[in-house]
Design a protein around this motif. Structure first.
Motif, mmCIF file in Angstrom:
data_model
loop_
_atom_site.group_PDB
_atom_site.id
_atom_site.type_symbol
_atom_site.label_atom_id
_atom_site.label_comp_id
_atom_site.label_asym_id
_atom_site.label_seq_id
_atom_site.Cartn_x
_atom_site.Cartn_y
_atom_site.Cartn_z
ATOM 1 N N LYS A 190 -0.642 -18.502 21.107
ATOM 2 C CA LYS A 190 0.177 -17.886 20.296
ATOM 3 C C LYS A 190 0.794 -18.930 19.228
ATOM 4 O O LYS A 190 1.025 -18.555 17.939
ATOM 5 C CB LYS A 190 1.105 -16.905 20.895
ATOM 6 C CG LYS A 190 0.709 -15.728 21.558
ATOM 7 C CD LYS A 190 0.542 -14.526 21.009
ATOM 8 C CE LYS A 190 -0.099 -13.484 21.863
ATOM 9 N NZ LYS A 190 0.234 -12.103 21.643
ATOM 10 N N CYS B 292 0.589 -18.926 15.147
ATOM 11 C CA CYS B 292 1.649 -19.149 14.158
ATOM 12 C C CYS B 292 1.725 -20.389 13.404
ATOM 13 O O CYS B 292 2.099 -20.314 12.122
ATOM 14 C CB CYS B 292 2.820 -18.822 15.053
ATOM 15 S SG CYS B 292 4.489 -18.871 14.111
ATOM 16 N N GLU C 198 -0.902 -20.127 10.675
ATOM 17 C CA GLU C 198 -0.533 -19.443 9.643
ATOM 18 C C GLU C 198 0.721 -20.136 8.498
ATOM 19 O O GLU C 198 0.652 -20.128 7.328
ATOM 20 C CB GLU C 198 0.243 -18.163 10.079
ATOM 21 C CG GLU C 198 -0.890 -17.382 10.782
ATOM 22 C CD GLU C 198 -0.310 -15.947 11.490
ATOM 23 O OE1 GLU C 198 1.100 -15.722 11.433
ATOM 24 O OE2 GLU C 198 -0.977 -15.227 12.242
ATOM 25 N N CYS C 199 1.519 -20.750 9.218
ATOM 26 C CA CYS C 199 2.709 -21.428 8.471
ATOM 27 C C CYS C 199 2.100 -22.647 7.771
ATOM 28 O O CYS C 199 2.169 -22.869 6.566
ATOM 29 C CB CYS C 199 3.784 -22.105 9.495
ATOM 30 S SG CYS C 199 4.883 -20.864 10.326
ATOM 31 N N LEU D 67 9.967 -19.314 12.505
ATOM 32 C CA LEU D 67 9.466 -19.785 13.689
ATOM 33 C C LEU D 67 10.173 -19.267 15.004
ATOM 34 O O LEU D 67 9.763 -18.706 15.841
ATOM 35 C CB LEU D 67 9.292 -21.252 13.948
ATOM 36 C CG LEU D 67 8.354 -22.055 13.179
ATOM 37 C CD1 LEU D 67 8.091 -23.493 13.062
ATOM 38 C CD2 LEU D 67 6.806 -21.308 13.382
ATOM 39 N N ARG E 51 9.573 -15.717 15.294
ATOM 40 C CA ARG E 51 8.461 -15.489 15.893
ATOM 41 C C ARG E 51 8.319 -15.634 17.537
ATOM 42 O O ARG E 51 7.870 -15.023 18.332
ATOM 43 C CB ARG E 51 7.422 -16.233 15.426
ATOM 44 C CG ARG E 51 6.959 -16.380 14.089
ATOM 45 C CD ARG E 51 6.020 -15.071 13.748
ATOM 46 N NE ARG E 51 5.509 -14.904 12.448
ATOM 47 C CZ ARG E 51 4.247 -15.529 12.108
ATOM 48 N NH1 ARG E 51 3.575 -15.951 12.884
ATOM 49 N NH2 ARG E 51 4.076 -15.407 10.833
ATOM 50 N N HIS F 141 7.901 -13.180 20.285
ATOM 51 C CA HIS F 141 6.939 -13.256 21.473
ATOM 52 C C HIS F 141 7.681 -12.745 22.826
ATOM 53 O O HIS F 141 6.866 -12.113 23.773
ATOM 54 C CB HIS F 141 6.651 -14.915 21.434
ATOM 55 C CG HIS F 141 5.815 -15.192 22.597
ATOM 56 N ND1 HIS F 141 6.440 -15.749 23.784
ATOM 57 C CD2 HIS F 141 4.376 -15.109 22.885
ATOM 58 C CE1 HIS F 141 5.361 -15.879 24.515
ATOM 59 N NE2 HIS F 141 4.361 -15.689 24.137
#
Length: 131
Positions: A20, A24, A27-28, A119, A122, A126
């Motif tokens: 995960k 992430c 993607e960033c 972040l 995120r 999570h």
């Protein structure tokens, strides 16, 4: 802007979920890599960090602070000294920043205002998904 409650374990558990966290971070990286060359330049990184320091928030001029931050990041994380951060170097930077934030937050729950794409948000998402 969301106002979740989190602590250091919220962040560290997110980092420990390697799949995960990597997704992430990738993607960033893609969002920041404006020219799509697979490297984050100083200019691209500046764009990402520039929004973190509100105007008038510190005594030093904003651009000078951002320049020092970018210089420090490249000295520490541009391992191959090619003038850009690749996805592996960016992951290392992101992980170190997230762990520093976790240490700063500590074990007591804190209530923070977070950008929905951050972040830390995120990490909260999570944690909620694993409950």
């Amino acid at each position: 802007m969301s106002l979740p409650i989190l602590n250091c374990s919220t962040v560290t558990k997110f980092i420990e979920d390697a799949e995960k966290f990597e997704k992430c971070i990738n993607e960033c990286f893609v969002k920041l890599d404006i020219d799509g060359d697979g490297l984050l330049s100083r200019k691209e990184l500046r764009g990402g960090f520039g929004s973190l320091l509100p105007v008038g928030s510190v005594s030093e001029p904003r651009e000078e602070i951002i320049s020092k931050l970018i210089d420090t990041i490249f000295e520490r994380f541009d391992e191959d000294h090619n003038g850009g951060l690749d996805s592996k170097e960016f992951k290392s930077l992101s992980k170190e920043m997230m762990l520093a934030m976790a240490r700063g937050i500590g074990s007591s729950p804190v209530h923070l205002a977070l950008n929905k794409d951050s972040l830390l948000m995120r990490a909260v998402e999570h944690e909620l998904a694993t409950m």
